[in-house]
Write an enzyme that holds these catalytic residues in place. Sequence first.
Site, PDB file in Angstrom:
ATOM      1  CB  CYS A 158     -45.258 -24.408  41.124  1.00 24.38           C
ATOM      2  SG  CYS A 158     -46.244 -25.604  41.658  1.00 24.38           S
ATOM      3  CE1 TYR A 186     -36.800 -11.357  61.972  1.00 26.17           C
ATOM      4  CE2 TYR A 186     -34.788 -12.613  62.636  1.00 26.17           C
ATOM      5  CZ  TYR A 186     -35.534 -11.321  62.893  1.00 26.17           C
ATOM      6  OH  TYR A 186     -35.097 -10.585  63.534  1.00 26.17           O
TER       7      TYR A 186
END
Length: 412
Positions: free
Chosen positions: A342, A371
């Site tokens: 969200c 990463y």
Amino acid sequence: MHFFDYRDDDFCCEGVTLDRVATEVGTPTYVYSRATLLRHLRVFHEAFGQRPHLVCFSTKANSNLAVLRTLREGGAGFDVVSGGELFRVLRAGADPRQVVFSGVGKRPEEIREALAAGILMLNVESHGELLEVERAAAALGTSARIALRVNPEVDARTHPYIATGLKQHKFGIPLADARAEYDFAATLPHLEVCGLDCHIGSQLTTVQPISDAVARVLELYRELRAASFDLRYLDVGGGLGIRYDTEQPPAPPAAVVAVMDRARDEGLTLICEPGRSIVGNAGVLLTRVLYVKRAAGKTFVVVDAAMNDLLRPAFYGAFHEIRPVQRRAAALIRADVVGPVCESGDFLARDRELAEPHPGDLLAVMSAGAYGFTMASNYNARPRAAEIMCAGEDFTVVRRRETYVDLVRGEE
Ligand code: LLP
């Protein structure tokens, strides 16, 4: 060079179809190629040739034990930046004498752990840290091998969040203060001052800044040698870029040769700390399309991987190529590829042209080995992805998918 490609129309990691991975392990899943890891590491070793050197893989890029073990088998040492990373590399069987510890904020207990393990050296980044290392070594009745990380003040010309070698950055000791700090370190009885270290940034796409940094640091090295410092290690950090999109980064040998050229006659053991250039293109994030949503003239491909799995697009605006796992004739569309989190910043690609996918299709987010998982979180109470390692026709689950119970472990 990596071992991800189509076999007929099925996208594969080495000899394993990603479709099979999705069926057996589910999605989202990080998929690593063992052969790619070893190949990338070998290129570094070969570039150094007979020159005494250590390739210390930068653990922060990918700290999965299977990745670390594979690289150790390929002859890598490790660069760590926390007690947790030190724990991981030791678990993976690293030789402590091939481990360097970098970072601006080492806690006293982390310094003690490093000294107790007998690592090669601590890369010290401030006056205060020198005092802390001296204190820890004295308490343990040992002597601490150290290098000073100096800030060579060169512009790495990379994303501002991952440049580290300019005056305004928190990293390293300013070049102008370095001599004084070396002199001070030499007065501390429990320190063995044996190296010089720098690192200027990440995803560098030219050799020039590395070469400039090494030139500056070597001036200091010569001054210190003239003053009878017995420096044996020159650590030039990591930072070599990879191709995500259209970049043309130098191949590792070009960077290694530039460093060796600068340090030609010095009897130093050269250390480098590559992370991304070893593991970046050795991993992809496999995800499944949930919905294709059209709203207000835009198309959103909603997938089951999100910014909590791969933060780089949201955080740096980073580009990751996205490929269909099953290649077939389809109309080209322009869409945002987004996750379920969200946040409007939760996207894996924006305004991207891709073959129109359907719900249920699989996509591979490329160049996600570095990463990726290490920056993953549980945001929105999303269990972290599984990780698998392919080797030839086989694969192993090297980290099982988290469960809901994992999410609440340790909570009262
Ligand atoms: N050595 C030191 C002291 C470092 O700080 C770093 C990376 C490396 C080596 C390895 O750099 P590499 O060869 O991987 O470029 N999260 C960012 C990258 C942060 C890099 C931090 N330091 C990203 O996703 O692009």
